[in-house]
Design a protein around this motif. Structure first.
Motif, PDB file in Angstrom:
ATOM      1  N   ILE A  64     -11.042   3.305   5.826  1.00  0.00           N
ATOM      2  CA  ILE A  64     -11.374   2.683   4.545  1.00  0.00           C
ATOM      3  C   ILE A  64     -11.650   1.204   4.797  1.00  0.00           C
ATOM      4  CG2 ILE A  64     -10.524   2.132   2.230  1.00  0.00           C
ATOM      5  CD1 ILE A  64      -8.646   4.569   2.510  1.00  0.00           C
ATOM      6  N   VAL A  65     -12.760   0.717   4.266  1.00  0.00           N
ATOM      7  CA  VAL A  65     -13.108  -0.694   4.461  1.00  0.00           C
ATOM      8  C   VAL A  65     -13.081  -1.401   3.107  1.00  0.00           C
ATOM      9  CG1 VAL A  65     -14.896  -2.311   5.210  1.00  0.00           C
ATOM     10  CG2 VAL A  65     -14.448  -0.243   6.542  1.00  0.00           C
ATOM     11  N   GLU A  66     -12.200  -2.373   2.997  1.00  0.00           N
ATOM     12  CA  GLU A  66     -12.020  -3.118   1.744  1.00  0.00           C
ATOM     13  C   GLU A  66     -12.273  -4.598   1.984  1.00  0.00           C
ATOM     14  OE1 GLU A  66     -11.907  -3.545  -1.259  1.00  0.00           O
ATOM     15  OE2 GLU A  66     -10.262  -2.589  -2.323  1.00  0.00           O
ATOM     16  N   ASP A  67     -12.596  -5.308   0.910  1.00  0.00           N
ATOM     17  CA  ASP A  67     -12.794  -6.749   1.048  1.00  0.00           C
ATOM     18  C   ASP A  67     -11.464  -7.480   1.201  1.00  0.00           C
ATOM     19  OD1 ASP A  67     -12.042  -6.200  -1.584  1.00  0.00           O
ATOM     20  OD2 ASP A  67     -13.576  -7.454  -2.510  1.00  0.00           O
ATOM     21  N   ILE A  68     -10.509  -7.147   0.335  1.00  0.00           N
ATOM     22  CA  ILE A  68      -9.256  -7.915   0.338  1.00  0.00           C
ATOM     23  C   ILE A  68      -8.105  -7.076  -0.192  1.00  0.00           C
ATOM     24  CG2 ILE A  68      -9.908  -8.953  -1.895  1.00  0.00           C
ATOM     25  CD1 ILE A  68      -8.412 -11.520  -0.952  1.00  0.00           C
ATOM     26  N   ILE A  69      -6.971  -7.212   0.444  1.00  0.00           N
ATOM     27  CA  ILE A  69      -5.738  -6.666  -0.124  1.00  0.00           C
ATOM     28  C   ILE A  69      -4.939  -7.861  -0.625  1.00  0.00           C
ATOM     29  CG2 ILE A  69      -3.563  -5.475   0.319  1.00  0.00           C
ATOM     30  CD1 ILE A  69      -4.999  -3.729   2.346  1.00  0.00           C
ATOM     31  N   ASP A  70      -4.779  -7.893  -1.944  1.00  0.00           N
ATOM     32  CA  ASP A  70      -4.083  -9.009  -2.588  1.00  0.00           C
ATOM     33  C   ASP A  70      -2.650  -8.544  -2.872  1.00  0.00           C
ATOM     34  OD1 ASP A  70      -3.551 -11.312  -4.030  1.00  0.00           O
ATOM     35  OD2 ASP A  70      -4.652 -10.708  -5.795  1.00  0.00           O
ATOM     36  N   THR A  71      -2.406  -7.957  -4.032  1.00  0.00           N
ATOM     37  CA  THR A  71      -1.073  -7.402  -4.292  1.00  0.00           C
ATOM     38  C   THR A  71      -0.893  -6.049  -3.594  1.00  0.00           C
ATOM     39  OG1 THR A  71      -1.787  -6.192  -6.252  1.00  0.00           O
ATOM     40  CG2 THR A  71      -1.004  -8.452  -6.593  1.00  0.00           C
ATOM     41  N   GLY A  72      -2.005  -5.397  -3.286  1.00  0.00           N
ATOM     42  CA  GLY A  72      -1.943  -4.067  -2.673  1.00  0.00           C
ATOM     43  C   GLY A  72      -1.965  -2.946  -3.704  1.00  0.00           C
ATOM     44  N   LYS A  73      -2.027  -3.322  -4.969  1.00  0.00           N
ATOM     45  CA  LYS A  73      -1.969  -2.334  -6.064  1.00  0.00           C
ATOM     46  C   LYS A  73      -3.127  -1.341  -5.987  1.00  0.00           C
ATOM     47  CE  LYS A  73      -1.202  -2.161 -11.002  1.00  0.00           C
ATOM     48  NZ  LYS A  73      -2.084  -2.114 -12.137  1.00  0.00           N
ATOM     49  N   THR A  74      -4.333  -1.860  -5.837  1.00  0.00           N
ATOM     50  CA  THR A  74      -5.521  -0.991  -5.795  1.00  0.00           C
ATOM     51  C   THR A  74      -5.404   0.016  -4.653  1.00  0.00           C
ATOM     52  OG1 THR A  74      -6.780  -2.932  -6.501  1.00  0.00           O
ATOM     53  CG2 THR A  74      -8.052  -1.024  -5.758  1.00  0.00           C
ATOM     54  N   MET A  75      -5.112  -0.482  -3.480  1.00  0.00           N
ATOM     55  CA  MET A  75      -5.078   0.395  -2.309  1.00  0.00           C
ATOM     56  C   MET A  75      -3.942   1.417  -2.398  1.00  0.00           C
ATOM     57  SD  MET A  75      -6.829   1.086   0.230  1.00  0.00           S
ATOM     58  CE  MET A  75      -7.950  -0.235   0.517  1.00  0.00           C
ATOM     59  N   SER A  76      -2.783   0.994  -2.912  1.00  0.00           N
ATOM     60  CA  SER A  76      -1.663   1.939  -2.978  1.00  0.00           C
ATOM     61  C   SER A  76      -1.943   3.038  -4.004  1.00  0.00           C
ATOM     62  CB  SER A  76      -0.346   1.221  -3.285  1.00  0.00           C
ATOM     63  OG  SER A  76      -0.319   0.786  -4.611  1.00  0.00           O
ATOM     64  N   ALA A  77      -2.719   2.725  -5.049  1.00  0.00           N
ATOM     65  CA  ALA A  77      -3.045   3.731  -6.054  1.00  0.00           C
ATOM     66  C   ALA A  77      -4.170   4.648  -5.576  1.00  0.00           C
ATOM     67  CB  ALA A  77      -3.452   3.047  -7.357  1.00  0.00           C
ATOM     68  N   PHE A  78      -4.994   4.154  -4.678  1.00  0.00           N
ATOM     69  CA  PHE A  78      -6.162   4.892  -4.232  1.00  0.00           C
ATOM     70  C   PHE A  78      -5.880   5.800  -3.031  1.00  0.00           C
ATOM     71  CE2 PHE A  78      -9.866   4.435  -1.221  1.00  0.00           C
ATOM     72  CZ  PHE A  78     -10.589   5.487  -1.749  1.00  0.00           C
ATOM     73  N   LEU A  79      -4.982   5.391  -2.152  1.00  0.00           N
ATOM     74  CA  LEU A  79      -4.717   6.150  -0.925  1.00  0.00           C
ATOM     75  C   LEU A  79      -4.370   7.628  -1.158  1.00  0.00           C
ATOM     76  CD1 LEU A  79      -2.912   3.672   1.507  1.00  0.00           C
ATOM     77  CD2 LEU A  79      -5.071   4.879   1.888  1.00  0.00           C
ATOM     78  N   PRO A  80      -3.557   7.949  -2.190  1.00  0.00           N
ATOM     79  CA  PRO A  80      -3.258   9.365  -2.423  1.00  0.00           C
ATOM     80  C   PRO A  80      -4.509  10.210  -2.649  1.00  0.00           C
ATOM     81  CG  PRO A  80      -1.765   7.988  -3.689  1.00  0.00           C
ATOM     82  CD  PRO A  80      -2.788   7.074  -3.086  1.00  0.00           C
ATOM     83  N   GLU A  81      -5.526   9.630  -3.303  1.00  0.00           N
ATOM     84  CA  GLU A  81      -6.788  10.345  -3.525  1.00  0.00           C
ATOM     85  C   GLU A  81      -7.415  10.784  -2.198  1.00  0.00           C
ATOM     86  OE1 GLU A  81      -8.904  11.063  -6.393  1.00  0.00           O
ATOM     87  OE2 GLU A  81      -6.868  11.004  -7.169  1.00  0.00           O
ATOM     88  N   ILE A  82      -7.298   9.932  -1.218  1.00  0.00           N
ATOM     89  CA  ILE A  82      -7.860  10.235   0.103  1.00  0.00           C
ATOM     90  C   ILE A  82      -7.001  11.291   0.807  1.00  0.00           C
ATOM     91  CG2 ILE A  82      -8.314   9.249   2.407  1.00  0.00           C
ATOM     92  CD1 ILE A  82     -10.374   8.425   0.341  1.00  0.00           C
ATOM     93  N   HIS A  83      -5.683  11.096   0.758  1.00  0.00           N
ATOM     94  CA  HIS A  83      -4.790  12.036   1.457  1.00  0.00           C
ATOM     95  C   HIS A  83      -4.857  13.436   0.864  1.00  0.00           C
ATOM     96  CE1 HIS A  83      -2.990   9.420   4.420  1.00  0.00           C
ATOM     97  NE2 HIS A  83      -2.916   8.467   3.509  1.00  0.00           N
ATOM     98  N   HIS A  84      -5.125  13.540  -0.432  1.00  0.00           N
ATOM     99  CA  HIS A  84      -5.272  14.854  -1.076  1.00  0.00           C
ATOM    100  C   HIS A  84      -6.393  15.685  -0.472  1.00  0.00           C
ATOM    101  CE1 HIS A  84      -3.237  13.552  -5.092  1.00  0.00           C
ATOM    102  NE2 HIS A  84      -2.378  14.030  -4.207  1.00  0.00           N
ATOM    103  N   ARG A  85      -7.323  15.006   0.167  1.00  0.00           N
ATOM    104  CA  ARG A  85      -8.491  15.710   0.728  1.00  0.00           C
ATOM    105  C   ARG A  85      -8.294  16.095   2.191  1.00  0.00           C
ATOM    106  NH1 ARG A  85     -13.356  14.030  -2.601  1.00  0.00           N
ATOM    107  NH2 ARG A  85     -12.444  13.081  -4.430  1.00  0.00           N
ATOM    108  N   HIS A  86      -7.062  15.949   2.674  1.00  0.00           N
ATOM    109  CA  HIS A  86      -6.668  16.411   4.003  1.00  0.00           C
ATOM    110  C   HIS A  86      -7.503  15.890   5.168  1.00  0.00           C
ATOM    111  CE1 HIS A  86      -3.854  18.931   1.931  1.00  0.00           C
ATOM    112  NE2 HIS A  86      -4.830  19.418   1.202  1.00  0.00           N
ATOM    113  N   PRO A  87      -7.673  14.587   5.248  1.00  0.00           N
ATOM    114  CA  PRO A  87      -8.333  14.048   6.440  1.00  0.00           C
ATOM    115  C   PRO A  87      -7.413  14.173   7.650  1.00  0.00           C
ATOM    116  CG  PRO A  87      -7.509  12.273   5.073  1.00  0.00           C
ATOM    117  CD  PRO A  87      -7.235  13.541   4.317  1.00  0.00           C
ATOM    118  N   GLU A  88      -7.981  14.089   8.816  1.00  0.00           N
ATOM    119  CA  GLU A  88      -7.183  14.125  10.048  1.00  0.00           C
ATOM    120  C   GLU A  88      -6.374  12.831  10.199  1.00  0.00           C
ATOM    121  OE1 GLU A  88      -6.970  16.589  12.315  1.00  0.00           O
ATOM    122  OE2 GLU A  88      -5.750  15.443  13.737  1.00  0.00           O
ATOM    123  N   SER A  89      -7.006  11.711   9.868  1.00  0.00           N
ATOM    124  CA  SER A  89      -6.300  10.424   9.922  1.00  0.00           C
ATOM    125  C   SER A  89      -6.942   9.458   8.928  1.00  0.00           C
ATOM    126  CB  SER A  89      -6.361   9.834  11.341  1.00  0.00           C
ATOM    127  OG  SER A  89      -7.669   9.396  11.643  1.00  0.00           O
TER     128      SER A  89
END
Ligand code: 5GP
Ligand code: MG
Length: 177
Positions: free
Chosen positions: A98-123
């Motif tokens: 995942i390529v993001e511009d900035i992690i500030d509080t981390g709120k966006t990324m922490s809320a979004f990561l489960p969406e990715i993991h639900h799709r069963h990527p290898e890593s």
């Protein structure tokens, strides 16, 4: 000094420094992902320039796709849900960066990561142009970080202030009033 809307910004990280650091990150990714054909997932809008520059420096086989994030309120147990718009690739068994511009509080990324993991990527790993360690409030950690900066507002290199400033080749930081 430059002005964007009503605010004054001063030069912070030059395009030459950015280019050098992006090259270093790409070298790490080249070494770690050789033969793995990673899928780079750029998060629009802010990451489009960083993602393009990073991707151009990759010498391994790699794919790229872009998504937008939309947040809505989930149930009380799920809290805020951040969902990806435009994600058509099958992530099953893939190596995702995942390529993001900035992690500030981390709120966006922490809320979004489960969406990715639900799709069963290898890593799944995160490459981010900027982090603000002092501002971090959520449990997310970038795997590849170009620059760690102080907790101040920045524009340029894809990052905007109310729509403007994304096309500045260097990074600028808000001037103290
Ligand atoms: P977080 O959810 O990590 O608090 O915030 C992430 C988002 O806030 C980023 O994707 C970006 O859109 C915005 N953001 C946070 N700090 C800055 C900054 O200094 N400058 C700009 N232009 N956007 C920022
Ligand atoms: Mg963003």
């Amino acid at each position: 000094m430059i002005r964007v809307h009503d605010k004054v910004f001063i030069p912070f990280i030059s395009k030459t420094e950015i280019q050098k650091r992006v090259h270093e990150l790409a070298e790490m990714i080249n070494a770690e992902y050789a033969g793995k054909k990673p899928l780079i997932l750029g998060v629009l809008n802010g990451s489009f320039i960083f993602a393009a520059d990073l991707f151009r420096e990759l010498t391994i086989d790699a794919e790229i796709s872009f998504i937008k994030l939309a947040s809505y309120k989930g149930t009380s147990s799920t809290g805020n849900v951040v969902t990806a718009i435009g994600l058509e690739e099958d992530l099953h068994g893939r190596h995702i960066i995942i390529v993001e511009d900035i992690i500030d509080t981390g709120k966006t990324m922490s809320a979004f990561l489960p969406e990715i993991h639900h799709r069963h990527p290898e890593s799944v790993k995160i490459a981010v142009f900027l982090t603000k360690p002092e501002a971090l409030q959520y449990d997310v950690k970038a795997d590849f970080t170009a620059f760690r900066i102080e907790d101040k507002f920045v524009v340029g290199y894809g990052l905007d202030y109310d729509g403007l400033g994304r096309n500045l080749p260097d990074l600028y930081i808000l001037k103290d009033q």
